[in-house]
Design a protein around this motif. Sequence first.
Motif, short mmCIF file in Angstrom:
data_model
loop_
_atom_site.label_atom_id
_atom_site.label_comp_id
_atom_site.label_asym_id
_atom_site.label_seq_id
_atom_site.Cartn_x
_atom_site.Cartn_y
_atom_site.Cartn_z
N LYS A 26 42.20 76.42 5.16
CA LYS A 26 42.96 75.39 5.01
C LYS A 26 43.43 74.73 5.94
CE LYS A 26 44.15 77.08 0.58
NZ LYS A 26 45.26 77.53 -0.39
N SER B 207 42.24 71.87 9.04
CA SER B 207 40.84 70.90 9.68
C SER B 207 41.21 70.75 11.58
CB SER B 207 40.87 70.10 9.53
OG SER B 207 39.68 69.22 9.56
N THR B 208 40.47 70.12 12.24
CA THR B 208 40.59 69.19 13.14
C THR B 208 40.17 68.04 13.60
OG1 THR B 208 38.69 70.88 14.37
CG2 THR B 208 40.74 71.16 15.02
N ALA B 209 39.55 68.27 12.50
CA ALA B 209 38.42 66.63 11.90
C ALA B 209 38.79 65.58 12.36
CB ALA B 209 38.41 66.28 10.70
N ILE C 35 44.25 70.33 4.77
CA ILE C 35 43.37 69.88 4.69
C ILE C 35 43.86 69.36 3.02
CG2 ILE C 35 40.68 69.52 3.64
CD1 ILE C 35 39.89 71.49 5.32
N PRO D 152 40.86 65.71 5.83
CA PRO D 152 41.79 66.04 5.95
C PRO D 152 42.99 65.69 7.28
CG PRO D 152 39.57 65.38 7.25
CD PRO D 152 39.97 64.87 5.67
#
Length: 64
Positions: free
Chosen positions: A6, A8-10, A17, A24
């Motif tokens: 769950k 993210s590195t967006a 998230i 994100p």
Amino acid sequence: MPDPSKLSTATGQLGPICAITGKPLTFSEALVLDNQYVCWEAYVEITGAKPSTDGKDIKGLRLD
């Protein structure tokens, strides 16, 4: 410890998230609600919470 599936590195940083919207987030903008990370918009929608202060425009101040 957050569940690795769950995360993210967006956003350019490691973060959760949103459990409601899937957006994100960074850990600094995530809110915990019922043991889940949620974004501000989802938190307001679910809880009905409102900011305790009103925004104020200041002439000459730019945050670019």
